[in-house]
Design a protein around this motif. Structure first.
Motif, mmCIF file in Angstrom:
data_model
loop_
_atom_site.group_PDB
_atom_site.id
_atom_site.type_symbol
_atom_site.label_atom_id
_atom_site.label_comp_id
_atom_site.label_asym_id
_atom_site.label_seq_id
_atom_site.Cartn_x
_atom_site.Cartn_y
_atom_site.Cartn_z
ATOM 1 N N SER A 1 -23.194 -54.366 72.451
ATOM 2 C CA SER A 1 -21.929 -53.894 71.883
ATOM 3 C C SER A 1 -20.852 -54.972 71.824
ATOM 4 C CB SER A 1 -21.397 -52.709 72.696
ATOM 5 O OG SER A 1 -21.171 -53.099 74.038
ATOM 6 N N GLY A 2 -21.149 -56.176 72.311
ATOM 7 C CA GLY A 2 -20.165 -57.249 72.290
ATOM 8 C C GLY A 2 -20.226 -58.076 73.561
ATOM 9 N N THR A 3 -19.329 -59.024 73.664
ATOM 10 C CA THR A 3 -19.259 -59.909 74.831
ATOM 11 C C THR A 3 -17.994 -59.585 75.600
ATOM 12 O OG1 THR A 3 -20.442 -61.632 73.636
ATOM 13 C CG2 THR A 3 -19.241 -62.301 75.611
ATOM 14 N N TRP A 4 -18.146 -59.410 76.900
ATOM 15 C CA TRP A 4 -17.054 -58.906 77.719
ATOM 16 C C TRP A 4 -16.798 -59.800 78.920
ATOM 17 C CZ3 TRP A 4 -15.057 -54.834 75.191
ATOM 18 C CH2 TRP A 4 -15.909 -54.139 74.309
ATOM 19 N N LEU A 5 -15.527 -59.876 79.291
ATOM 20 C CA LEU A 5 -15.127 -60.489 80.562
ATOM 21 C C LEU A 5 -14.819 -59.354 81.529
ATOM 22 C CD1 LEU A 5 -14.128 -62.851 82.399
ATOM 23 C CD2 LEU A 5 -11.873 -62.530 81.342
ATOM 24 N N THR A 6 -15.576 -59.287 82.615
ATOM 25 C CA THR A 6 -15.284 -58.314 83.664
ATOM 26 C C THR A 6 -14.950 -59.072 84.940
ATOM 27 O OG1 THR A 6 -17.523 -58.091 84.609
ATOM 28 C CG2 THR A 6 -17.011 -56.783 82.641
ATOM 29 N N ALA A 7 -14.278 -58.388 85.848
ATOM 30 C CA ALA A 7 -13.921 -59.002 87.129
ATOM 31 C C ALA A 7 -13.574 -57.905 88.118
ATOM 32 C CB ALA A 7 -12.749 -59.961 86.982
ATOM 33 N N LEU B 1 -14.523 -60.831 74.308
ATOM 34 C CA LEU B 1 -14.523 -62.224 73.875
ATOM 35 C C LEU B 1 -15.138 -62.341 72.490
ATOM 36 C CD1 LEU B 1 -15.747 -64.049 77.125
ATOM 37 C CD2 LEU B 1 -13.486 -63.098 76.581
ATOM 38 N N ASP B 2 -14.576 -63.216 71.675
ATOM 39 C CA ASP B 2 -15.108 -63.480 70.342
ATOM 40 C C ASP B 2 -16.165 -64.571 70.447
ATOM 41 O OD1 ASP B 2 -15.561 -63.617 67.661
ATOM 42 O OD2 ASP B 2 -13.633 -64.534 67.138
ATOM 43 N N VAL C 1 -9.739 -64.362 73.152
ATOM 44 C CA VAL C 1 -9.799 -63.251 74.102
ATOM 45 C C VAL C 1 -8.871 -62.139 73.626
ATOM 46 C CG1 VAL C 1 -9.139 -62.548 76.442
ATOM 47 C CG2 VAL C 1 -10.376 -64.696 76.088
ATOM 48 N N THR C 2 -9.331 -60.882 73.712
ATOM 49 C CA THR C 2 -8.472 -59.729 73.468
ATOM 50 C C THR C 2 -8.584 -58.790 74.659
ATOM 51 O OG1 THR C 2 -8.830 -59.861 71.076
ATOM 52 C CG2 THR C 2 -7.952 -57.781 71.954
ATOM 53 N N PHE C 3 -7.455 -58.520 75.295
ATOM 54 C CA PHE C 3 -7.467 -57.654 76.468
ATOM 55 C C PHE C 3 -7.896 -56.241 76.096
ATOM 56 C CE2 PHE C 3 -4.566 -60.920 78.154
ATOM 57 C CZ PHE C 3 -5.129 -61.111 79.406
ATOM 58 N N ALA D 1 -2.309 -54.990 77.578
ATOM 59 C CA ALA D 1 -3.347 -54.130 77.017
ATOM 60 C C ALA D 1 -3.430 -54.263 75.502
ATOM 61 C CB ALA D 1 -3.093 -52.682 77.411
ATOM 62 N N ALA D 2 -4.668 -54.486 75.009
ATOM 63 C CA ALA D 2 -4.972 -54.586 73.574
ATOM 64 C C ALA D 2 -4.296 -55.785 72.908
ATOM 65 C CB ALA D 2 -4.599 -53.288 72.852
ATOM 66 N N GLN D 3 -3.761 -56.718 73.707
ATOM 67 C CA GLN D 3 -3.085 -57.903 73.177
ATOM 68 C C GLN D 3 -3.990 -59.131 73.301
ATOM 69 O OE1 GLN D 3 0.021 -57.667 71.710
ATOM 70 N NE2 GLN D 3 -0.311 -55.461 72.062
ATOM 71 N N PRO D 4 -3.755 -60.153 72.490
ATOM 72 C CA PRO D 4 -4.520 -61.393 72.660
ATOM 73 C C PRO D 4 -4.199 -62.043 74.010
ATOM 74 C CG PRO D 4 -3.434 -61.326 70.523
ATOM 75 C CD PRO D 4 -2.858 -60.204 71.329
ATOM 76 N N GLY D 5 -5.212 -62.552 74.657
ATOM 77 C CA GLY D 5 -5.020 -63.311 75.879
ATOM 78 C C GLY D 5 -5.152 -64.794 75.605
ATOM 79 N N ALA D 6 -5.084 -65.583 76.649
ATOM 80 C CA ALA D 6 -5.295 -67.022 76.501
ATOM 81 C C ALA D 6 -6.784 -67.280 76.280
ATOM 82 C CB ALA D 6 -4.811 -67.756 77.744
ATOM 83 N N PRO D 7 -7.151 -68.267 75.457
ATOM 84 C CA PRO D 7 -8.569 -68.579 75.265
ATOM 85 C C PRO D 7 -9.251 -68.939 76.581
ATOM 86 C CG PRO D 7 -7.210 -69.671 73.623
ATOM 87 C CD PRO D 7 -6.272 -69.102 74.646
#
Length: 350
Positions: free
Chosen positions: A281-287, A308-309, A324-326, A339-345
């Motif tokens: 379904s896509g690439t994700w950053l989790t923590a 992540l794109d 990155v998109t939160f 939330a739902a905003q662009p993050g830093a690459p």
């Protein structure tokens, strides 16, 4: 901009210093090597070395003025004991600004009697936790023993003199407790200097994130256990990977804990052990992140932080400046404005 605005409701913007406590007689400190026995004297110390500080003559009932948080007015605020590089004119009792005192806040000891500690409220905010993170007991006879880890301050005055310093905590002003003992410091690595963490995952989180934490919030950004903060970005070490070589899908795991905190840890959040997950379904950053805005790394749970794109690619092991998109739902709550905003690459490798 990270809110971490737990402190906003405490009235910090309206603080006025309360009258200084009466000075007690003859506070003094002695410095020893890490064994607590050998006088430090003219010995040279390096980052990561430890200095044992023994104090006497510190009145447990003094320093009842200062900031109203985390220690309430009328309760002894205690004494800060720290290694740092201070200007020759550094004393709060003489009106010296905070910029005259270069220190590592995370390594500053907060010397306070246990009876005073118990009078610090635990609700609606657990302000006792704030102090316990740095707490060193002050005995009834005015003595204490603190162990400081030597670190070069991130910010220090140009004319700073390295040494161990003591002064009233939480803006309590007490000239008699403003002590200084010069220490010979060599910033070159020594036998106890921690090895730098590898920069296998690098993420500034969002535009202005680091500047907001260390600027308007008067806080700190720090890393441990494989995490570090460099050039205003969170850095994490590679831990392990389980990636299908034929599809590139799977999970890349990193280790370490990064903590962003406001002044006195009134707000404190952690981001720990991030994963990059390549899925259908896509690439994700989790923590693992804090379960509240004031708990830091004491209580964590894994959440999706961002998408992540970056599509899975068989055989690829390094990505640079990935957009990155939160996620629309973020925790803890202080991250919600992103939330739902662009993050830093983000950049990562394994």
């Amino acid at each position: 901009m990270i809110p971490l605005v737990v402190a906003a409701g405490t009235g910090l913007g309206l603080v006025q210093a309360l009258p200084a406590a009466a000075a007690e007689a003859n506070p003094s400190i002695e410095l020893f090597a890490a064994d607590g026995v050998t006088p430090l004297g003219a010995a040279v110390v390096h980052p990561g070395d430890r200095i044992v500080v023994r104090g006497k003559g510190f009145d447990p009932a003094a320093n009842t003025g200062g900031l109203p948080v985390p220690v309430p007015p009328g309760v002894p605020h205690g004494t800060f004991v720290t290694f740092g590089a201070f200007s020759p004119q550094w004393r709060p009792s003489e009106g010296a600004p905070t910029a005259a005192r270069g220190l590592a806040r995370a390594d500053t000891a907060w010397v306070l009697s246990e009876s005073a500690l118990q009078r610090i409220p635990q609700a609606p905010l657990d302000l006792q936790r704030t102090v316990r993170k740095q707490w060193i007991p002050l005995a009834g006879d005015g003595t204490f023993t603190a162990t400081l880890e030597v670190a070069k301050p991130a910010k220090m005055p140009a004319d700073g003199v390295y040494g161990v310093y003591t002064y009233g905590a939480a803006e309590a002003v007490n000239a008699s407790q403003e002590l200084a003992t010069t220490v010979r410091f060599d910033p070159a690595p020594g036998v106890n200097t921690p090895k730098p963490s590898a920069a296998d995952l690098v993420w500034p989180v969002a535009a202005g994130f680091a500047d907001t934490v260390t600027g308007p919030l008067s806080g700190t950004l720090s890393g441990s256990g494989g995490a570090a903060v460099r050039d205003k970005a969170l850095n994490f070490e590679f831990d392990s990977a389980a990636v299908d070589p034929s599809t590139g899908k799977g999970t890349i795991k990193y280790r370490g804990t990064a903590v962003a905190s406001t002044r006195f840890h009134l707000g404190e959040i952690a981001i720990a052990n991030p994963w990059i997950e390549f899925t259908d379904s896509g690439t994700w950053l989790t923590a693992e992140t804090s379960t509240s805005d004031t708990i830091g790394a004491d209580s964590l749970r894994r959440v999706r932080l961002a998408q992540l794109d970056a599509a899975a690619q068989p055989g690829r092991t390094e990505w640079s400046q990935v957009p990155v998109t939160f996620e629309p739902t973020l925790s803890p709550m202080s991250l919600q404005p992103y939330a739902a905003q662009p993050g830093a690459p983000i950049s990562f490798r394994y």
